[in-house]
Design an enzyme around this catalytic site. Structure first.
Site, PDB file in Angstrom:
ATOM      1  N   GLY A  15      -6.318  45.846 162.121  1.00 16.07           N
ATOM      2  CA  GLY A  15      -5.714  47.168 162.002  1.00 16.07           C
ATOM      3  C   GLY A  15      -6.715  48.183 161.486  1.00 16.07           C
ATOM      4  O   GLY A  15      -7.864  47.853 161.161  1.00 16.07           O
ATOM      5  N   ILE A  16      -6.280  49.404 161.406  1.00 11.98           N
ATOM      6  CA  ILE A  16      -7.121  50.469 160.871  1.00 11.98           C
ATOM      7  C   ILE A  16      -7.464  50.150 159.421  1.00 11.98           C
ATOM      8  O   ILE A  16      -6.599  49.779 158.628  1.00 11.98           O
ATOM      9  CB  ILE A  16      -6.387  51.825 160.962  1.00 11.98           C
ATOM     10  CG1 ILE A  16      -6.162  52.178 162.432  1.00 11.98           C
ATOM     11  CG2 ILE A  16      -7.159  52.928 160.250  1.00 11.98           C
ATOM     12  CD1 ILE A  16      -5.224  53.351 162.636  1.00 11.98           C
ATOM     13  N   ARG A  17      -8.750  50.245 159.088  1.00 12.05           N
ATOM     14  CA  ARG A  17      -9.269  50.008 157.737  1.00 12.05           C
ATOM     15  C   ARG A  17      -9.048  48.572 157.261  1.00 12.05           C
ATOM     16  O   ARG A  17      -8.981  48.305 156.060  1.00 12.05           O
ATOM     17  CB  ARG A  17      -8.676  50.993 156.730  1.00 12.05           C
ATOM     18  CG  ARG A  17      -8.791  52.453 157.121  1.00 12.05           C
ATOM     19  CD  ARG A  17     -10.196  52.876 157.330  1.00 12.05           C
ATOM     20  NE  ARG A  17     -10.732  53.456 156.113  1.00 12.05           N
ATOM     21  CZ  ARG A  17     -11.921  53.970 156.023  1.00 12.05           C
ATOM     22  NH1 ARG A  17     -12.714  53.977 157.052  1.00 12.05           N
ATOM     23  NH2 ARG A  17     -12.343  54.496 154.904  1.00 12.05           N
ATOM     24  N   SER A  21     -14.811  46.026 161.272  1.00 14.35           N
ATOM     25  CA  SER A  21     -16.200  46.411 161.570  1.00 14.35           C
ATOM     26  C   SER A  21     -17.157  45.769 160.579  1.00 14.35           C
ATOM     27  O   SER A  21     -18.198  45.225 160.962  1.00 14.35           O
ATOM     28  CB  SER A  21     -16.359  47.934 161.535  1.00 14.35           C
ATOM     29  OG  SER A  21     -15.609  48.537 162.552  1.00 14.35           O
ATOM     30  N   THR A  39     -18.902  53.630 170.290  1.00  8.98           N
ATOM     31  CA  THR A  39     -18.129  54.223 171.384  1.00  8.98           C
ATOM     32  C   THR A  39     -17.407  55.494 170.984  1.00  8.98           C
ATOM     33  O   THR A  39     -16.886  56.189 171.847  1.00  8.98           O
ATOM     34  CB  THR A  39     -17.085  53.229 171.907  1.00  8.98           C
ATOM     35  OG1 THR A  39     -16.151  52.959 170.856  1.00  8.98           O
ATOM     36  CG2 THR A  39     -17.735  51.938 172.371  1.00  8.98           C
ATOM     37  N   HIS A  56     -20.333  54.186 158.548  1.00  6.11           N
ATOM     38  CA  HIS A  56     -20.737  53.087 159.425  1.00  6.11           C
ATOM     39  C   HIS A  56     -22.251  53.085 159.619  1.00  6.11           C
ATOM     40  O   HIS A  56     -22.885  52.033 159.572  1.00  6.11           O
ATOM     41  CB  HIS A  56     -20.041  53.209 160.788  1.00  6.11           C
ATOM     42  CG  HIS A  56     -18.649  52.667 160.793  1.00  6.11           C
ATOM     43  ND1 HIS A  56     -18.326  51.511 161.443  1.00  6.11           N
ATOM     44  CD2 HIS A  56     -17.509  53.129 160.239  1.00  6.11           C
ATOM     45  CE1 HIS A  56     -17.025  51.277 161.283  1.00  6.11           C
ATOM     46  NE2 HIS A  56     -16.520  52.248 160.561  1.00  6.11           N
ATOM     47  N   ARG A  59     -24.196  51.697 156.592  1.00  5.56           N
ATOM     48  CA  ARG A  59     -24.092  50.252 156.368  1.00  5.56           C
ATOM     49  C   ARG A  59     -25.042  49.450 157.247  1.00  5.56           C
ATOM     50  O   ARG A  59     -25.394  48.324 156.898  1.00  5.56           O
ATOM     51  CB  ARG A  59     -22.662  49.772 156.674  1.00  5.56           C
ATOM     52  CG  ARG A  59     -21.676  50.008 155.602  1.00  5.56           C
ATOM     53  CD  ARG A  59     -20.442  49.128 155.759  1.00  5.56           C
ATOM     54  NE  ARG A  59     -19.938  48.996 157.096  1.00  5.56           N
ATOM     55  CZ  ARG A  59     -18.806  49.549 157.548  1.00  5.56           C
ATOM     56  NH1 ARG A  59     -18.083  50.296 156.750  1.00  5.56           N
ATOM     57  NH2 ARG A  59     -18.399  49.345 158.773  1.00  5.56           N
ATOM     58  N   ARG A  60     -25.428  49.988 158.380  1.00  4.60           N
ATOM     59  CA  ARG A  60     -26.234  49.232 159.336  1.00  4.60           C
ATOM     60  C   ARG A  60     -27.682  49.120 158.861  1.00  4.60           C
ATOM     61  O   ARG A  60     -28.271  50.092 158.392  1.00  4.60           O
ATOM     62  CB  ARG A  60     -26.212  49.904 160.713  1.00  4.60           C
ATOM     63  CG  ARG A  60     -24.872  49.803 161.384  1.00  4.60           C
ATOM     64  CD  ARG A  60     -24.963  50.273 162.809  1.00  4.60           C
ATOM     65  NE  ARG A  60     -25.154  51.709 162.914  1.00  4.60           N
ATOM     66  CZ  ARG A  60     -24.229  52.563 163.322  1.00  4.60           C
ATOM     67  NH1 ARG A  60     -23.048  52.138 163.670  1.00  4.60           N
ATOM     68  NH2 ARG A  60     -24.485  53.840 163.392  1.00  4.60           N
ATOM     69  N   GLU A  68     -25.103  55.230 171.470  1.00  2.00           N
ATOM     70  CA  GLU A  68     -23.822  55.939 171.452  1.00  2.00           C
ATOM     71  C   GLU A  68     -23.426  56.248 172.885  1.00  2.00           C
ATOM     72  O   GLU A  68     -24.080  57.047 173.560  1.00  2.00           O
ATOM     73  CB  GLU A  68     -23.929  57.208 170.618  1.00  2.00           C
ATOM     74  CG  GLU A  68     -24.187  56.918 169.154  1.00  2.00           C
ATOM     75  CD  GLU A  68     -24.265  58.149 168.280  1.00  2.00           C
ATOM     76  OE1 GLU A  68     -24.147  59.282 168.801  1.00  2.00           O
ATOM     77  OE2 GLU A  68     -24.450  57.980 167.059  1.00  2.00           O
TER      78      GLU A  68
END
Length: 182
Positions: A15-17, A21, A39, A56, A59-60, A68
């Site tokens: 779900g969201i959050r 990811s 995306t 995001h 964090r990478r 993208e």
């Protein structure tokens, strides 16, 4: 691909959050190079969305290469060996509807193209997608159509992926697994 790991395609649902990811990023953390396919479009007019995208990105690891695009199938076919994370298929489907039309345009060719690209991908792959059907039925026709199509996409991908994990509160619940990743 690291020699200690087999090529495995993993569908990461949640779900969201939910932490889906972050879980997918951690699952690929042992790879020296990862191609991160983002995306979601960056809307300059939406500060909240811009903050999510920035979080995001921060964090990478620096060794990860970001692409993208909403043409995920082409990216997967371009290099099917490099470990890849696609985040996320809900945004991809939204862009596909925007392009094809919400009132009758078919997304089936795009879905089939994406699934075909995933089926032939030979490197490690983590596909992040929202899980659907855990809440009320959408009140609008476009909302119901999105939910229906995303559910169909997730089912097709679950069939061609070796692993499917549902992330709930940051924790993985294995739906389908192999011994290659844990």
């Amino acid at each position: 691909m690291s020699e200690s790991r087999q090529a495995v395609r993993t569908l990461v649902l949640g779900g969201i959050r939910s932490g889906k990811s972050r879980w997918a990023e951690t699952a690929l953390a042992d790879e020296s190079v990862v191609r991160y396919v983002a995306t979601g479009a960056l809307a300059d007019s939406d500060p909240s969305w811009a903050r999510r995208v920035a979080a995001h990105r921060e964090r990478r690891p620096e060794s990860w290469r970001t692409v993208e695009t909403d043409d995920v199938a082409a990216v997967l076919r371009d290099d099917s060996v490099t470990a890849t994370m696609v985040d996320d298929l809900g945004s991809w489907l939204t862009a596909t509807f925007d392009r094809r039309g919400w009132d009758g345009g078919s997304v089936t060719p795009d879905v089939d193209d994406l699934v075909g690209a995933v089926e032939t991908f030979t490197g490690r792959l983590a596909l992040v997608s929202p899980e659907v059907g855990l809440t009320v039925v959408a009140a609008t026709a476009s909302g119901r159509r999105f939910t229906d199509e995303l559910g169909t996409l997730n089912q097709k991908l679950a069939q061609c992926c070796e692993q499917v994990v549902l992330v709930v509160a940051g924790l993985p619940v294995w739906v389908k697994s192999t011994k290659a990743l844990s």
